[in-house]
Motif scaffolding. Sequence first.
Motif, PDB file in Angstrom:
ATOM      1  N   GLU A 323       0.806  -1.186   0.093  1.00  0.00           N
ATOM      2  CA  GLU A 323      -0.078  -0.025   0.090  1.00  0.00           C
ATOM      3  C   GLU A 323       0.767   1.182   0.015  1.00  0.00           C
ATOM      4  O   GLU A 323       0.467   2.255   0.691  1.00  0.00           O
ATOM      5  CB  GLU A 323      -1.017   0.076   1.354  1.00  0.00           C
ATOM      6  CG  GLU A 323      -1.876  -1.188   1.244  1.00  0.00           C
ATOM      7  CD  GLU A 323      -2.961  -1.318   2.514  1.00  0.00           C
ATOM      8  OE1 GLU A 323      -3.531  -0.151   2.547  1.00  0.00           O
ATOM      9  OE2 GLU A 323      -3.163  -2.187   2.989  1.00  0.00           O
ATOM     10  N   GLY A 324       2.165   1.290  -0.609  1.00  0.00           N
ATOM     11  CA  GLY A 324       2.693   2.245  -0.774  1.00  0.00           C
ATOM     12  C   GLY A 324       2.476   3.254  -2.051  1.00  0.00           C
ATOM     13  O   GLY A 324       1.442   3.282  -2.578  1.00  0.00           O
ATOM     14  N   LYS A 325       3.458   4.360  -2.168  1.00  0.00           N
ATOM     15  CA  LYS A 325       3.275   5.241  -3.075  1.00  0.00           C
ATOM     16  C   LYS A 325       3.477   4.862  -4.656  1.00  0.00           C
ATOM     17  O   LYS A 325       2.757   5.310  -5.349  1.00  0.00           O
ATOM     18  CB  LYS A 325       4.223   6.431  -2.934  1.00  0.00           C
ATOM     19  CG  LYS A 325       4.334   7.247  -1.637  1.00  0.00           C
ATOM     20  CD  LYS A 325       5.326   8.441  -1.470  1.00  0.00           C
ATOM     21  CE  LYS A 325       5.067   9.177  -0.270  1.00  0.00           C
ATOM     22  NZ  LYS A 325       6.108   9.974  -0.328  1.00  0.00           N
ATOM     23  N   GLU A 326       4.096   3.498  -4.718  1.00  0.00           N
ATOM     24  CA  GLU A 326       4.074   2.999  -6.148  1.00  0.00           C
ATOM     25  C   GLU A 326       3.336   1.651  -6.146  1.00  0.00           C
ATOM     26  O   GLU A 326       3.768   0.789  -7.140  1.00  0.00           O
ATOM     27  CB  GLU A 326       5.649   2.675  -6.387  1.00  0.00           C
ATOM     28  CG  GLU A 326       6.316   3.980  -6.592  1.00  0.00           C
ATOM     29  CD  GLU A 326       7.777   3.764  -6.671  1.00  0.00           C
ATOM     30  OE1 GLU A 326       8.352   2.628  -6.923  1.00  0.00           O
ATOM     31  OE2 GLU A 326       8.617   4.619  -7.120  1.00  0.00           O
ATOM     32  N   SER A 327       2.160   1.565  -5.518  1.00  0.00           N
ATOM     33  CA  SER A 327       1.677   0.370  -5.347  1.00  0.00           C
ATOM     34  C   SER A 327       0.306   0.292  -6.361  1.00  0.00           C
ATOM     35  O   SER A 327       0.294   1.368  -7.520  1.00  0.00           O
ATOM     36  CB  SER A 327       1.102   0.094  -4.100  1.00  0.00           C
ATOM     37  OG  SER A 327      -0.030   1.007  -3.790  1.00  0.00           O
ATOM     38  N   PHE A 328      -0.562  -0.552  -6.158  1.00  0.00           N
ATOM     39  CA  PHE A 328      -1.526  -0.697  -7.021  1.00  0.00           C
ATOM     40  C   PHE A 328      -2.720   0.283  -6.873  1.00  0.00           C
ATOM     41  O   PHE A 328      -3.643   0.556  -7.547  1.00  0.00           O
ATOM     42  CB  PHE A 328      -2.354  -2.344  -6.951  1.00  0.00           C
ATOM     43  CG  PHE A 328      -3.075  -2.265  -5.518  1.00  0.00           C
ATOM     44  CD1 PHE A 328      -4.313  -2.107  -5.317  1.00  0.00           C
ATOM     45  CD2 PHE A 328      -2.247  -2.651  -4.324  1.00  0.00           C
ATOM     46  CE1 PHE A 328      -5.069  -2.198  -4.103  1.00  0.00           C
ATOM     47  CE2 PHE A 328      -2.767  -2.740  -3.090  1.00  0.00           C
ATOM     48  CZ  PHE A 328      -4.169  -2.671  -3.063  1.00  0.00           C
TER      49      PHE A 328
END
Length: 518
Positions: A323-328
Amino acid sequence: MACKCGGYYYTLNAKASFDRDLAKTRKFLLRNVSVIRMFTSGFFRSKWRSIAGKRRILSMDAREKSRSTILESSKDKRVPIFVMMPVDIFTLDASGCPRIRKLKALTVSLKALKLAGVHGIGVEVWWGIVERFSPFDYDWSLYEELFKLISDSGLKLHVALSFHSNIHSTHGKGGVSLPLWILEIGDVNKDIYYRDQQGFSNNDYLTLGVDHVPLLSGRTALQCYEDFMLSFVNKFESFIGTVIEEISIGLGPSGELRYPAHPFGDGRWKFPGIGEFQCYDKYMMEDLKMAACREGKPQWGDKGPQNAGCYNSLPSGVPFFEEGKESFLSDYGRFFLEWYSGRLICHADAILAKAAKILKKYQENEQTSVMLVAKISGIYWWYQTVSHPAELTAGYYNTALRDGYDPVVSVLSRHGAALHIPCLEMMDSETPPTYLCSPEGLLKQMQSVSKKRIVNLIGRNTTERLDKTGLWKIRSNCYNPQAEVVRSFTYFRMNDSIFRVENWNNFVPFVRMMSTDL
């Protein structure tokens, strides 16, 4: 009173005779345990020359207008049972010509299933057999013989038009490839198949990237599928709606609407790996670039997610599925997944539109009605995570925050197709808890969205279960009080084990229960 007694006496005698015939047939099968044995040659790589009658293919408008009629009809509690044929029903004779394997034993097998109360037989009709050598050169002779054999046994048919190969999944034993002329094109241009990020591909199914590109001897993939369906309907028109009650349209690997994100047959993937995105053939990449440009983000079209792990990764520690900044959940993640799943849905829409059009005339005659069916996969591992990574790589944009099956089922509803759902024998308690599986949760979601979209359900098992617990689970899922009763159930597959005493003694009562009004 005399008539009643006579009728009762006749019924008892008929039942006793029925049971004697059933016992004799099973004994024959047990003496011939090689009835359904797997091939050892993989010869198909070589070169050689109802639910009971009144089901209609309904348009979206018709289905919307007749919601009450459809729901009312589901109160019929009988669930006809189909049994899927083994893949290796054909073999080569001494002269190298194809024939039905062990014809006498197969005939007795069909008789046993009929006596047990089985309604029909499921048969894969392989593109790689019928149009094997050259475009438009259709040879239906094997299926003419097989369909007649099944019909003469008093059984109905569920036909699965199969545009995929199963060479990898059968490890070369009795497998069927794509048509040889397609493989020749693929030898020159491997981009007609799906590719992963390392550039690996397999020839199990054509990439949807060539649906509209005329690379196949002047035809697009969609035109090839349409021509095959037209040829099938023309050849077997007299069977449709009488013997053939269901026609399933292949939409991807294993006939399922999905990407080959979990290629279990060639060693790249093992359960419970999350799988890999399959969008790296040049035709899909060109489409991705155009989609990114339309979004005003051309840099998003250069490649798929680079932080999504590999086939056998687990979700933990894979940035794209956290659930980070570069996630789905990022802007890019949402863009890519909408494009990736959207292309798959468009693929289904295009093929089912052609199938529904071809079968439309049977809608107008209740005596020749047939059920159009589409099959989706049961990706149940990691279902209890937020991101549902194994489903995302397969093309189902389904997460804890988004219903990814609703747009899929909406397409089926538009074309009047039934949804073929898996996992009816599976229980959460029997899956490894570490892998956060939930076949029951997945099934419940599919049932819910199907009820919402007024789509009929066809059931199937994912793993072979002939024990009482597994068969009872199938029955309870078919009659789930929170969902519509399934219209039929297809057991995968006919083989030696069904006819073993302990399994047969479970299977026959199961079939009889399913075939009787509650």
